[in-house]
Design a protein around this motif. Structure first.
Motif, mmCIF file in Angstrom:
data_model
loop_
_atom_site.group_PDB
_atom_site.id
_atom_site.type_symbol
_atom_site.label_atom_id
_atom_site.label_comp_id
_atom_site.label_asym_id
_atom_site.label_seq_id
_atom_site.Cartn_x
_atom_site.Cartn_y
_atom_site.Cartn_z
ATOM 1 N N VAL A 84 -34.498 -131.514 -127.102
ATOM 2 C CA VAL A 84 -35.146 -132.233 -126.000
ATOM 3 C C VAL A 84 -34.300 -133.430 -125.591
ATOM 4 O O VAL A 84 -34.091 -133.681 -124.409
ATOM 5 C CB VAL A 84 -36.574 -132.671 -126.385
ATOM 6 N N LYS A 85 -33.781 -134.173 -126.566
ATOM 7 C CA LYS A 85 -32.952 -135.330 -126.256
ATOM 8 C C LYS A 85 -31.682 -134.910 -125.536
ATOM 9 O O LYS A 85 -31.299 -135.505 -124.531
ATOM 10 C CB LYS A 85 -32.597 -136.101 -127.522
ATOM 11 N N GLU A 86 -31.019 -133.863 -126.026
ATOM 12 C CA GLU A 86 -29.785 -133.396 -125.387
ATOM 13 C C GLU A 86 -30.034 -132.942 -123.958
ATOM 14 O O GLU A 86 -29.274 -133.276 -123.051
ATOM 15 C CB GLU A 86 -29.163 -132.257 -126.204
ATOM 16 N N LYS A 87 -31.096 -132.186 -123.751
ATOM 17 C CA LYS A 87 -31.418 -131.719 -122.395
ATOM 18 C C LYS A 87 -31.786 -132.899 -121.514
ATOM 19 O O LYS A 87 -31.405 -132.952 -120.342
ATOM 20 C CB LYS A 87 -32.559 -130.705 -122.431
ATOM 21 N N GLY A 88 -32.523 -133.854 -122.053
ATOM 22 C CA GLY A 88 -32.897 -135.041 -121.295
ATOM 23 C C GLY A 88 -31.686 -135.858 -120.897
ATOM 24 O O GLY A 88 -31.602 -136.351 -119.777
ATOM 25 N N ASP A 89 -30.740 -135.979 -121.811
ATOM 26 C CA ASP A 89 -29.515 -136.703 -121.499
ATOM 27 C C ASP A 89 -28.756 -136.034 -120.356
ATOM 28 O O ASP A 89 -28.227 -136.696 -119.470
ATOM 29 C CB ASP A 89 -28.601 -136.803 -122.737
ATOM 30 N N LYS A 90 -28.730 -134.693 -120.363
ATOM 31 C CA LYS A 90 -28.053 -133.954 -119.293
ATOM 32 C C LYS A 90 -28.735 -134.177 -117.949
ATOM 33 O O LYS A 90 -28.101 -134.155 -116.908
ATOM 34 C CB LYS A 90 -28.020 -132.464 -119.611
ATOM 35 N N MET A 91 -30.070 -134.365 -117.996
ATOM 36 C CA MET A 91 -30.821 -134.569 -116.751
ATOM 37 C C MET A 91 -30.853 -136.036 -116.337
ATOM 38 O O MET A 91 -31.423 -136.400 -115.344
ATOM 39 C CB MET A 91 -32.262 -134.050 -116.912
ATOM 40 N N GLY A 92 -30.233 -136.902 -117.157
ATOM 41 C CA GLY A 92 -30.190 -138.324 -116.828
ATOM 42 C C GLY A 92 -31.463 -139.059 -117.181
ATOM 43 O O GLY A 92 -31.702 -140.153 -116.687
ATOM 44 N N ARG A 93 -32.280 -138.489 -118.051
ATOM 45 C CA ARG A 93 -33.504 -139.152 -118.492
ATOM 46 C C ARG A 93 -33.253 -139.923 -119.764
ATOM 47 O O ARG A 93 -32.404 -139.569 -120.554
ATOM 48 C CB ARG A 93 -34.628 -138.124 -118.750
ATOM 49 N N VAL A 94 -34.052 -140.934 -119.969
ATOM 50 C CA VAL A 94 -34.023 -141.675 -121.223
ATOM 51 C C VAL A 94 -35.138 -141.111 -122.085
ATOM 52 O O VAL A 94 -36.282 -141.064 -121.692
ATOM 53 C CB VAL A 94 -34.252 -143.178 -120.973
ATOM 54 N N SER A 95 -34.787 -140.638 -123.278
ATOM 55 C CA SER A 95 -35.807 -140.067 -124.165
ATOM 56 C C SER A 95 -36.191 -141.100 -125.214
ATOM 57 O O SER A 95 -35.433 -141.973 -125.562
ATOM 58 C CB SER A 95 -35.298 -138.789 -124.806
#
Length: 96
Positions: A84-95
């Motif tokens: 989830v963190k890796e995918k969030g980072d790719k989407m530019g989200r802060v997890s």
């Protein structure tokens, strides 16, 4: 129990990011169960699927009676949290 489900999340603009495809014998919901937080992803069936739901009380009883089950859940939780963190980072989200 059988079938396939898609696990995904949405960013603040409603864009979907696929996290996983789960098949028979796999499970979801452990993150919320272990943390007590609300769900962090959505799940939708890709095929006709048969699921089994375990209540919070049933899961708690199962874990208390079998520490190996808790270890497996924690391992999956850590792996999925990392995904989830890796995918969030790719989407530019802060997890969190």
């Amino acid at each position: 129990l059988n079938g396939r489900v898609r696990v995904f999340t949405r960013d603040y603009e409603g864009n979907e990011e696929e996290l996983a495809i789960l098949e028979g014998g796999q499970f979801f919901g452990e993150m919320s169960f272990l943390t007590g937080k609300s769900r962090s992803a959505y799940v939708s069936a890709l095929d006709t699927s048969m699921l089994m739901e375990l209540s919070f009380a049933s899961m708690r009883k199962l874990i208390r009676g079998n520490l190996k089950v808790k270890e497996v859940l924690l391992d999956y939780y850590r792996d999925r949290q990392r995904t989830v963190k890796e995918k969030g980072d790719k989407m530019g989200r802060v997890s969190s």
